[in-house]
Scaffold this active site. Structure first.
Site, PDB file in Angstrom:
ATOM      1  N   ASN A   1       0.809  -1.165   0.119  1.00 29.76           N
ATOM      2  CA  ASN A   1      -0.164   0.003   0.073  1.00 29.76           C
ATOM      3  C   ASN A   1       0.971   1.229  -0.143  1.00 29.76           C
ATOM      4  OD1 ASN A   1      -1.528   2.205   1.128  1.00 29.76           O
ATOM      5  ND2 ASN A   1      -2.989   0.884   1.539  1.00 29.76           N
TER       6      ASN A   1
ATOM      7  N   HIS B   1       0.884   6.323   1.838  1.00 31.79           N
ATOM      8  CA  HIS B   1       1.835   7.507   2.464  1.00 31.79           C
ATOM      9  C   HIS B   1       2.923   7.864   1.722  1.00 31.79           C
ATOM     10  CE1 HIS B   1      -1.007   6.824   5.476  1.00 31.79           C
ATOM     11  NE2 HIS B   1      -0.572   5.824   5.691  1.00 31.79           N
TER      12      HIS B   1
ATOM     13  N   HIS C   1      -5.572   3.754  -1.483  1.00 34.41           N
ATOM     14  CA  HIS C   1      -7.033   4.009  -1.046  1.00 34.41           C
ATOM     15  C   HIS C   1      -7.420   5.386  -1.589  1.00 34.41           C
ATOM     16  CE1 HIS C   1      -9.580   4.061   2.816  1.00 34.41           C
ATOM     17  NE2 HIS C   1     -10.428   4.442   1.867  1.00 34.41           N
TER      18      HIS C   1
ATOM     19  N   ARG D   1      -9.454   7.906  -0.854  1.00 30.64           N
ATOM     20  CA  ARG D   1     -10.367   8.359   0.055  1.00 30.64           C
ATOM     21  C   ARG D   1     -11.299   9.570  -0.327  1.00 30.64           C
ATOM     22  NH1 ARG D   1      -9.113   6.722   5.521  1.00 30.64           N
ATOM     23  NH2 ARG D   1     -10.534   7.613   6.015  1.00 30.64           N
TER      24      ARG D   1
ATOM     25  N   ARG E   1      -6.977  12.854   0.763  1.00 32.20           N
ATOM     26  CA  ARG E   1      -6.012  13.447   1.590  1.00 32.20           C
ATOM     27  C   ARG E   1      -4.476  12.929   1.129  1.00 32.20           C
ATOM     28  NH1 ARG E   1      -7.021  10.146   6.953  1.00 32.20           N
ATOM     29  NH2 ARG E   1      -9.198  10.913   6.932  1.00 32.20           N
TER      30      ARG E   1
ATOM     31  N   GLU F   1      -8.700   0.542  -2.666  1.00 27.86           N
ATOM     32  CA  GLU F   1      -9.706   0.492  -1.592  1.00 27.86           C
ATOM     33  C   GLU F   1     -10.440   1.926  -1.624  1.00 27.86           C
ATOM     34  OE1 GLU F   1      -7.004   0.957   1.733  1.00 27.86           O
ATOM     35  OE2 GLU F   1      -6.342  -1.241   1.590  1.00 27.86           O
TER      36      GLU F   1
ATOM     37  N   THR G   1      -7.944   3.721   8.313  1.00 28.46           N
ATOM     38  CA  THR G   1      -9.573   3.181   8.224  1.00 28.46           C
ATOM     39  C   THR G   1      -9.600   2.346   9.675  1.00 28.46           C
ATOM     40  OG1 THR G   1      -8.973   2.505   6.000  1.00 28.46           O
ATOM     41  CG2 THR G   1     -10.848   1.404   7.152  1.00 28.46           C
TER      42      THR G   1
ATOM     43  N   GLU H   1     -10.907  -9.167   3.036  1.00 33.79           N
ATOM     44  CA  GLU H   1      -9.736  -9.183   3.761  1.00 33.79           C
ATOM     45  C   GLU H   1      -9.992  -9.046   5.098  1.00 33.79           C
ATOM     46  OE1 GLU H   1      -7.453  -5.444   2.190  1.00 33.79           O
ATOM     47  OE2 GLU H   1      -6.581  -5.272   3.858  1.00 33.79           O
TER      48      GLU H   1
ATOM     49  N   HIS I   1      -3.742  -4.583   7.802  1.00 35.88           N
ATOM     50  CA  HIS I   1      -3.789  -3.270   8.673  1.00 35.88           C
ATOM     51  C   HIS I   1      -2.835  -3.315   9.889  1.00 35.88           C
ATOM     52  CE1 HIS I   1      -5.309   0.332  10.327  1.00 35.88           C
ATOM     53  NE2 HIS I   1      -6.259   0.457   9.106  1.00 35.88           N
TER      54      HIS I   1
END
Ligand code: PXP
Length: 244
Positions: A7, A10, A43, A45, A49, A70, A101, A151, A197
């Site tokens: 993922n 970031h 993700h 969102r 962000r 996601e 999340t 998941e 996660h």
């Protein structure tokens, strides 16, 4: 062998902190794939962000493994997924003020909209995964909804994971048992089982050793480590650029 989806949200978080053009998530995805990642996860969102629509558009062009997006099961996101055509869409619960999340999607007695979302995405050629908490009732409900994959949310397990294995308490084995049982249930129901996660270099092994779990999605801890293992080289290169 358990697959790894990296993922890269970031990387975009660092870029968005300055509304700059670097670091580029597309470059991060290429490097992750060169290092052996089996897939790239982002993700998208509602508040944008970190990852932007244009990032996913470019990732769709460049990712050579699997692209997993996601997203919340909203009409806006479903429409975007149909345009972007990722290989996989993971439906997650999303709250505006959350840092990340928080919990799995509650799929028990789900509104018609989630069922419709699964149907629309599947008809659009996108494989659908549901991010759920590791509870038997959630797994059963996900199977009833016709999802291909689930998941399992490892957040509670991760939060119960101590810095040192010697400090492991009863909460850790309780959370691990939940994940093991939910994985077995998922497999029995014919679902492909993924998990993720909060996983770290310290706690990942007990999860990757669960035979029913086919793939892990890991982000923050990999990006955090990349920032540190790359620090020395980055400073050296800046000194060099300064002529030193
Ligand atoms: N899986 C899902 C559904 C997520 O929402 C996230 C966080 O974006 C992850 C996996 C990765 O979590 P982490 O960044 O803590 O590794």
């Amino acid at each position: 062998m358990t697959k790894l989806g990296v993922n890269i949200d970031h990387i975009a978080t660092i870029r968005q902190a300055r509304r700059a053009i670097e670091p580029d998530p597309v470059a991060a995805a290429v490097l992750a794939e060169l290092a052996g990642a089996d897939g790239i996860t982002v993700h998208l969102r509602g508040d944008r962000r970190h990852i932007q629509y244009s990032d996913v558009l470019r990732l769709r062009e460049s990712v050579t493994t699997r692209l997993n997006v996601e997203m919340a099961a909203t009409a806006e996101m479903i429409q975007m997924a149909l345009e972007l055509k990722p290989d996989q869409a993971t439906l997650v619960a999303e709250r505006e003020s959350e840092i990340t999340t928080e919990g799995g999607l509650n799929v028990i007695g789900t509104p018609e909209s989630v069922f419709k979302a699964i149907e629309t995405l599947t008809n659009g050629g996108i494989q659908v995964s549901l991010f759920i908490d590791p509870e038997q009732e959630q797994v059963d409900a996900a199977a009833d909804l016709g999802a291909l994959m689930i998941e399992l949310n490892t957040r509670a397990f991760s939060e119960a994971s101590p810095k040192s294995p010697d400090l492991a308490g009863p909460a850790l084995s309780r959370e691990l048992t939940k994940i093991v049982q939910a994985s077995e249930r998922g497999r029995k129901k014919g679902l492909k089982v993924l998990a993720g996660h909060g996983l770290t270099y310290r706690n990942v092994r007990v999860i990757s050793d669960i035979p029913e779990i086919e793939e892990l999605n890991i982000g923050h801890n990999i990006i955090a480590r990349a920032a540190l293992v790359g620090m020395e080289r980055a400073v050296r290169e800046m000194l060099q650029a300064m002529g030193r």
